[in-house]
Design a protein around this motif. Structure first.
Motif, PDB file in Angstrom:
ATOM      1  N   HIS A  63      42.952 -39.030  23.389  1.00 48.60           N
ATOM      2  CA  HIS A  63      42.592 -37.688  23.842  1.00 48.60           C
ATOM      3  C   HIS A  63      41.734 -37.775  25.108  1.00 48.60           C
ATOM      4  CE1 HIS A  63      43.122 -35.998  19.486  1.00 48.60           C
ATOM      5  NE2 HIS A  63      44.232 -36.473  20.005  1.00 48.60           N
ATOM      6  N   GLY A  64      42.149 -37.083  26.145  1.00 51.08           N
ATOM      7  CA  GLY A  64      41.424 -37.102  27.410  1.00 51.08           C
ATOM      8  C   GLY A  64      41.784 -38.257  28.316  1.00 51.08           C
ATOM      9  N   LYS A  65      42.699 -39.135  27.876  1.00 52.39           N
ATOM     10  CA  LYS A  65      43.105 -40.280  28.693  1.00 52.39           C
ATOM     11  C   LYS A  65      44.497 -40.049  29.270  1.00 52.39           C
ATOM     12  CE  LYS A  65      40.426 -43.993  26.498  1.00 52.39           C
ATOM     13  NZ  LYS A  65      39.531 -43.143  25.707  1.00 52.39           N
ATOM     14  N   ASN A  66      44.784 -40.713  30.391  1.00 53.34           N
ATOM     15  CA  ASN A  66      46.122 -40.614  30.963  1.00 53.34           C
ATOM     16  C   ASN A  66      47.072 -41.545  30.222  1.00 53.34           C
ATOM     17  OD1 ASN A  66      45.780 -43.247  32.015  1.00 53.34           O
ATOM     18  ND2 ASN A  66      44.976 -42.459  33.952  1.00 53.34           N
TER      19      ASN A  66
END
Length: 253
Positions: free
Chosen positions: A127-130
């Protein structure tokens, strides 16, 4: 037959397959070495709440990506690391998969006594990462804290061929089974004569019918796929047909 294979035809935009095409990301690194495609299937252990993957089940092996020529090697490797545990395999496949290898995955799963289903694994730390950073988390094989999004993606032809290798196999409520057609490919020599193509199609069709019979699945499944190959269409199987054709052994997780 060397590099020859049948691959699933993907018709973008029909019956939800556009979503499968969008699952691929050009920033996702290659899995293996030279020649390894960017979207090749990976396997990793995921851990969720009690019952996350069925009664008494909190850990599973996520199978995620396109079934490519070397995918079976990665499946064997992660199964060998489980020290005798028989974690269920949860399949999320997309793209023009190598169907020969999908049947090899199914045979490996049956030989190891593994259960199967389909769904998307949602890794908490992603979550929140590419995509590239998330892939780097998954690539070592886990375990990773995660949740199952059971009806998030359809089960395509490669998914079905892999799924039916499971000893016990199910699909979650809301799942969609979408069968495409097939086409001949040679990853080393892309130009295929029509005569050679027809001969290989017949040969592979015989092998797939044998595979389905060995897995206890009605070969009517391949009749549907053959019609789709000729008409360049896709077929969504209604839930009653999953049990009738013996794609699944139970209705849901």
């Amino acid at each position: 037959m060397g590099a020859w294979s049948l691959t699933a035809i993907v018709f973008g935009g029909l019956l939800g397959f556009a979503g499968i095409a969008q699952a691929q990301d050009p920033h996702r690194p290659a899995v293996g070495g030279i020649g390894s495609p960017l979207d090749a299937m990976i396997f990793y252990v995921a851990h969720g709440a009690e019952g996350a993957c069925g009664p008494g089940c909190s850990e599973w092996i996520a199978a995620e990506g396109t079934v490519q020529w070397d995918t079976h090697k990665r499946l064997i490797a992660i199964l060998d690391r489980q020290a005798g545990r028989k974690l269920p395999v949860i399949i999320h496949s997309w793209g023009e998969s190598n169907l020969n290898v999908a049947t090899s995955l199914g045979r490996i799963l049956r030989a190891r006594g593994i259960d199967t289903t389909a769904g998307t694994t949602d890794v908490d730390d992603c979550h929140g990462k590419n995509e590239e950073d998330c892939f780097a988390l998954k690539r070592p094989g886990g375990p990773l804290d995660a949740k199952l999004k059971a009806s998030d993606a359809p089960c395509d032809l490669a998914c079905v061929l892999t799924l039916v290798g499971g000893v016990h196999r199910s699909l979650p409520p809301g799942a969609r089974v979408i069968l495409s057609g097939m086409s001949i490919r040679n990853r080393l020599a892309p130009n295929v004569s029509e005569e050679r193509r027809q001969g290989l199609t017949v040969r592979f069709g015989e092998l797939y019918r044998t595979y389905l019979r060995d897995m206890g699945v009605d070969t009517e499944l391949l009749d549907i796929v053959d019609r789709n190959s000729e008409s360049h269409r896709q077929t969504e199987l209604p839930a009653p047909d999953w049990l009738r054709l013996r794609i699944v052994t139970s209705a849901s997780l």
